[in-house]
Write an enzyme that holds these catalytic residues in place. Structure first.
Site, PDB file in Angstrom:
ATOM      1  N   ASN A   9       0.863  -1.184   0.000  1.00 22.67           N
ATOM      2  CA  ASN A   9       0.000   0.000   0.000  1.00 22.67           C
ATOM      3  C   ASN A   9       0.897   1.230   0.000  1.00 22.67           C
ATOM      4  O   ASN A   9       1.504   1.562   1.015  1.00 22.67           O
ATOM      5  CB  ASN A   9      -0.879  -0.046   1.261  1.00 22.67           C
ATOM      6  CG  ASN A   9      -1.722   1.196   1.437  1.00 22.67           C
ATOM      7  OD1 ASN A   9      -1.792   2.047   0.541  1.00 22.67           O
ATOM      8  ND2 ASN A   9      -2.348   1.322   2.600  1.00 22.67           N
ATOM      9  N   LYS A  11       0.093   4.256  -0.186  1.00 24.99           N
ATOM     10  CA  LYS A  11      -0.546   5.448   0.402  1.00 24.99           C
ATOM     11  C   LYS A  11      -0.302   6.649  -0.521  1.00 24.99           C
ATOM     12  O   LYS A  11      -0.315   6.493  -1.734  1.00 24.99           O
ATOM     13  CB  LYS A  11      -0.060   5.662   1.831  1.00 24.99           C
ATOM     14  CG  LYS A  11      -0.220   4.376   2.652  1.00 24.99           C
ATOM     15  CD  LYS A  11      -0.043   4.565   4.111  1.00 24.99           C
ATOM     16  CE  LYS A  11      -0.234   3.200   4.804  1.00 24.99           C
ATOM     17  NZ  LYS A  11      -0.157   3.270   6.246  1.00 24.99           N
ATOM     18  N   HIS A  97      -9.522   0.842   4.906  1.00 22.76           N
ATOM     19  CA  HIS A  97      -8.257   1.101   5.613  1.00 22.76           C
ATOM     20  C   HIS A  97      -8.531   2.061   6.775  1.00 22.76           C
ATOM     21  O   HIS A  97      -9.345   2.977   6.649  1.00 22.76           O
ATOM     22  CB  HIS A  97      -7.225   1.691   4.643  1.00 22.76           C
ATOM     23  CG  HIS A  97      -5.852   1.720   5.252  1.00 22.76           C
ATOM     24  ND1 HIS A  97      -5.481   2.677   6.159  1.00 22.76           N
ATOM     25  CD2 HIS A  97      -4.804   0.886   5.100  1.00 22.76           C
ATOM     26  CE1 HIS A  97      -4.234   2.427   6.543  1.00 22.76           C
ATOM     27  NE2 HIS A  97      -3.803   1.355   5.915  1.00 22.76           N
ATOM     28  N   GLU A  99      -6.992   4.514   7.865  1.00 27.40           N
ATOM     29  CA  GLU A  99      -6.814   5.943   7.537  1.00 27.40           C
ATOM     30  C   GLU A  99      -8.052   6.495   6.836  1.00 27.40           C
ATOM     31  O   GLU A  99      -8.415   7.654   7.029  1.00 27.40           O
ATOM     32  CB  GLU A  99      -5.547   6.119   6.677  1.00 27.40           C
ATOM     33  CG  GLU A  99      -4.287   5.942   7.528  1.00 27.40           C
ATOM     34  CD  GLU A  99      -3.075   5.407   6.779  1.00 27.40           C
ATOM     35  OE1 GLU A  99      -3.037   5.457   5.544  1.00 27.40           O
ATOM     36  OE2 GLU A  99      -2.150   4.910   7.464  1.00 27.40           O
ATOM     37  N   GLU A 169      -5.465  -5.229  10.444  1.00 29.90           N
ATOM     38  CA  GLU A 169      -4.467  -4.192  10.673  1.00 29.90           C
ATOM     39  C   GLU A 169      -4.772  -3.477  11.983  1.00 29.90           C
ATOM     40  O   GLU A 169      -5.590  -2.540  12.008  1.00 29.90           O
ATOM     41  CB  GLU A 169      -4.490  -3.179   9.526  1.00 29.90           C
ATOM     42  CG  GLU A 169      -4.137  -3.759   8.185  1.00 29.90           C
ATOM     43  CD  GLU A 169      -3.534  -2.707   7.267  1.00 29.90           C
ATOM     44  OE1 GLU A 169      -2.419  -2.931   6.793  1.00 29.90           O
ATOM     45  OE2 GLU A 169      -4.167  -1.661   7.063  1.00 29.90           O
ATOM     46  N   GLY A 175       2.330   2.047  10.827  1.00 25.64           N
ATOM     47  CA  GLY A 175       3.284   3.145  10.708  1.00 25.64           C
ATOM     48  C   GLY A 175       3.964   3.516  12.011  1.00 25.64           C
ATOM     49  O   GLY A 175       4.603   4.563  12.111  1.00 25.64           O
ATOM     50  N   SER A 215       3.324  -2.358  10.377  1.00 28.10           N
ATOM     51  CA  SER A 215       4.770  -2.416  10.597  1.00 28.10           C
ATOM     52  C   SER A 215       5.378  -3.767  10.213  1.00 28.10           C
ATOM     53  O   SER A 215       6.290  -4.257  10.883  1.00 28.10           O
ATOM     54  CB  SER A 215       5.116  -2.045  12.047  1.00 28.10           C
ATOM     55  OG  SER A 215       4.701  -0.720  12.329  1.00 28.10           O
TER      56      SER A 215
HETATM   57  P1  PGA Z   1       2.787   0.100   7.689  1.00 28.59           P
HETATM   58  O1  PGA Z   1       1.324   0.337   7.035  1.00 28.59           O
HETATM   59  O2  PGA Z   1       3.328  -1.168   7.107  1.00 28.59           O
HETATM   60  O3  PGA Z   1       3.582   1.321   7.282  1.00 28.59           O
HETATM   61  O4  PGA Z   1       2.604   0.002   9.158  1.00 28.59           O
HETATM   62  C1  PGA Z   1       0.459  -0.734   6.821  1.00 28.59           C
HETATM   63  C2  PGA Z   1      -0.819  -0.236   6.211  1.00 28.59           C
HETATM   64  O5  PGA Z   1      -1.272   0.856   6.579  1.00 28.59           O
HETATM   65  O6  PGA Z   1      -1.411  -0.915   5.350  1.00 28.59           O
END
Ligand code: PGA
Length: 261
Positions: A9, A11, A97, A99, A169, A175, A215
């Site tokens: 992803n 983003k 997601h 976010e 997730e 992140g 992560s």
């Molecule tokens: P990350 O993000 O691997 O940077 O923690 C995962 C995601 O948001 O899909």
């Protein structure tokens, strides 16, 4: 056997040129060393989709979008529909997601509608669920995830569910550098599979791919994948560079690959 999937992803990262160069390099490397049992997917921003689809043609890499509109079509300035995504050759779409839920107010109700529109347009949703740190500390993480599954997936036919991928997730792991422990991941993945079984039956649950995200990196991927209910990963930060992303995709044990990866 369940499909193993590792999806990146991006983003809101990478210019068009950076996305093009990344994809060329990834496809070149994947064609040489990709794990034979793992489907690799890249999920760039909308403007990259066309070139990414073209560059991944006849390769082991597939392309997904990060979102789609909640409406079929119409006067919705700035939105991109599922039908448009399908028309450029996109195969997957990330929906729900955290976010999107947090910053853009996407509710389970909206996501139910988006999943139906995606499936109707022959896109495979990668549906994200997961609890916040507060919810885990309050010990309501199983309830939260169950609601996210029941509210959004109930009513889909088994045939539709066979085209859905789920990503667990935990919001506190996205992140942050703090990944779930292998035990936490397995516990929640097994729970998710049970809930899917209640919603759609045992056969759908047995076959659905459940990815871990939060992560995920070359250093921890193998310890997470080793769990019986973890079928791959949804990768953010580590998917932005070719070598770490390939390492995360290749962290599954491999029998009979002649030590290629
Ligand atoms: P990350 O993000 O691997 O940077 O923690 C995962 C995601 O948001 O899909």
């Amino acid at each position: 056997m369940r499909q193993k999937i590792v999806a990146g992803n991006w983003k809101m990262f990478k210019t068009w040129q950076e996305g093009r160069d990344f994809t060329k390099e990834l496809v070149g490397m994947a064609n040489m060393v990709a794990h034979p049992d793992v489907k690799m997917i890249i999920c760039p921003p909308f403007i990259h989709l066309n070139i990414c689809v073209a560059l991944t043609e006849n390769s082991v890499v597939s392309v997904g979008a990060q979102n789609c509109a909640v409406e079929e079509e119409g006067a919705y300035t700035g939105e991109v529909s599922a039908k448009m995504l399908k028309s450029v050759g996109v195969e997957y779409v990330i929906l729900g997601h955290s976010e999107r839920r947090t910053y853009y107010g996407e509710t389970n109700e909206i996501l139910n509608k988006k999943i139906r529109i995606a499936l109707k347009n022959e896109l495979k949703p990668i549906y994200c669920v997961g609890e916040t740190l507060q919810e885990r500390n309050d010990n309501i993480h199983f309830d939260v995830v169950k609601n996210q599954l029941v509210d959004v997936l109930t009513g889909l036919s088994p045939e539709q569910m066979n085209n859905v991928v789920i990503a667990y997730e935990p919001v506190w792991a996205i992140g942050t550098g703090l990944n779930a422990t292998p035990e936490q991941a397995q516990e929640m993945h097994a729970f998710i599979r049970n809930v899917v079984s209640e919603i759609s039956g045992a056969s759908v649950a047995e076959n659905i791919s459940i990815l871990y995200g939060g992560s995920l990196k070359p250093e921890n991927a193998a310890s997470i994948y080793v769990n019986p209910d973890v079928d791959g990963g949804l990768v953010g930060g580590a998917s932005l560079q070719v070598v770490p992303f390939m390492s995360v995709a290749n962290a599954f044990p491999c029998k009979g690959c002649g030590g290629k990866h």
